[in-house]
Scaffold this active site. Structure first.
Site, PDB file in Angstrom:
ATOM      1  N   GLY A 177       0.862  -1.245  -0.062  1.00  0.00           N
ATOM      2  CA  GLY A 177       0.026  -0.365   0.012  1.00  0.00           C
ATOM      3  C   GLY A 177       0.802   1.212  -0.019  1.00  0.00           C
ATOM      4  O   GLY A 177       0.321   2.350   0.190  1.00  0.00           O
ATOM      5  N   GLN A 178       2.160   1.274  -0.288  1.00  0.00           N
ATOM      6  CA  GLN A 178       2.806   2.534  -0.069  1.00  0.00           C
ATOM      7  C   GLN A 178       2.734   3.079  -1.381  1.00  0.00           C
ATOM      8  O   GLN A 178       3.092   2.643  -2.502  1.00  0.00           O
ATOM      9  CB  GLN A 178       4.538   1.877   0.162  1.00  0.00           C
ATOM     10  CG  GLN A 178       5.284   3.182   0.370  1.00  0.00           C
ATOM     11  CD  GLN A 178       6.707   2.922   0.630  1.00  0.00           C
ATOM     12  OE1 GLN A 178       6.872   1.772   0.513  1.00  0.00           O
ATOM     13  NE2 GLN A 178       7.509   3.908   0.817  1.00  0.00           N
ATOM     14  N   HIS A 233       7.235   6.806   5.568  1.00  0.00           N
ATOM     15  CA  HIS A 233       6.617   7.681   6.443  1.00  0.00           C
ATOM     16  C   HIS A 233       5.721   6.713   7.260  1.00  0.00           C
ATOM     17  O   HIS A 233       5.441   5.616   6.878  1.00  0.00           O
ATOM     18  CB  HIS A 233       5.451   8.318   5.599  1.00  0.00           C
ATOM     19  CG  HIS A 233       4.887   8.002   4.414  1.00  0.00           C
ATOM     20  ND1 HIS A 233       5.173   7.341   3.610  1.00  0.00           N
ATOM     21  CD2 HIS A 233       3.376   7.738   4.348  1.00  0.00           C
ATOM     22  CE1 HIS A 233       4.400   6.914   2.594  1.00  0.00           C
ATOM     23  NE2 HIS A 233       3.336   7.002   3.223  1.00  0.00           N
TER      24      HIS A 233
END
Length: 113
Positions: free
Chosen positions: A92-93, A99
């Protein structure tokens, strides 16, 4: 560098910054999925958790310290919150700069999706 988070860190792109020190910047997510949705980003460009090296591990501890402080400042420390790091495309990056999402202000579901 064409990294949107590096541009935010360097002040090229304006953001709603809620915290900054010499190591990290924390700002409100532009597409929040919770009443409190803050991104905590190291100032050093590191693509993902898979790119961390020995000297980078201290920054991860610092990020969690900042998350603890922000949870209190933002009033989500008592009821609870979630800290999320997505790693890689399938994880899901979407921005290739490590971050952490600080999410709170509502009940979190499991599994997350």
């Amino acid at each position: 560098m064409d990294c949107i988070f590096c541009k935010i860190v360097n002040g090229i792109i304006k953001s709603d910054i809620v915290y900054e020190d010499d190591k990290v910047v924390a700002f409100k997510d532009i597409n929040p999925v919770a009443p409190v949705h803050v991104l905590i980003v190291p100032k050093k460009h590191i693509e993902s958790a898979m790119d961390l090296n020995g000297e980078d591990f201290n920054i991860i501890g610092h990020i969690f310290s900042v998350a603890k402080k922000l949870s209190k400042d933002l009033g989500i420390d008592k009821d609870g919150f979630r800290i999320v790091n997505n790693c890689g495309r399938a994880g899901g990056q979407t921005v290739m700069h490590i971050h952490f999402h600080l999410l709170g202000g509502r009940d979190m579901q499991w599994p997350p999706g």
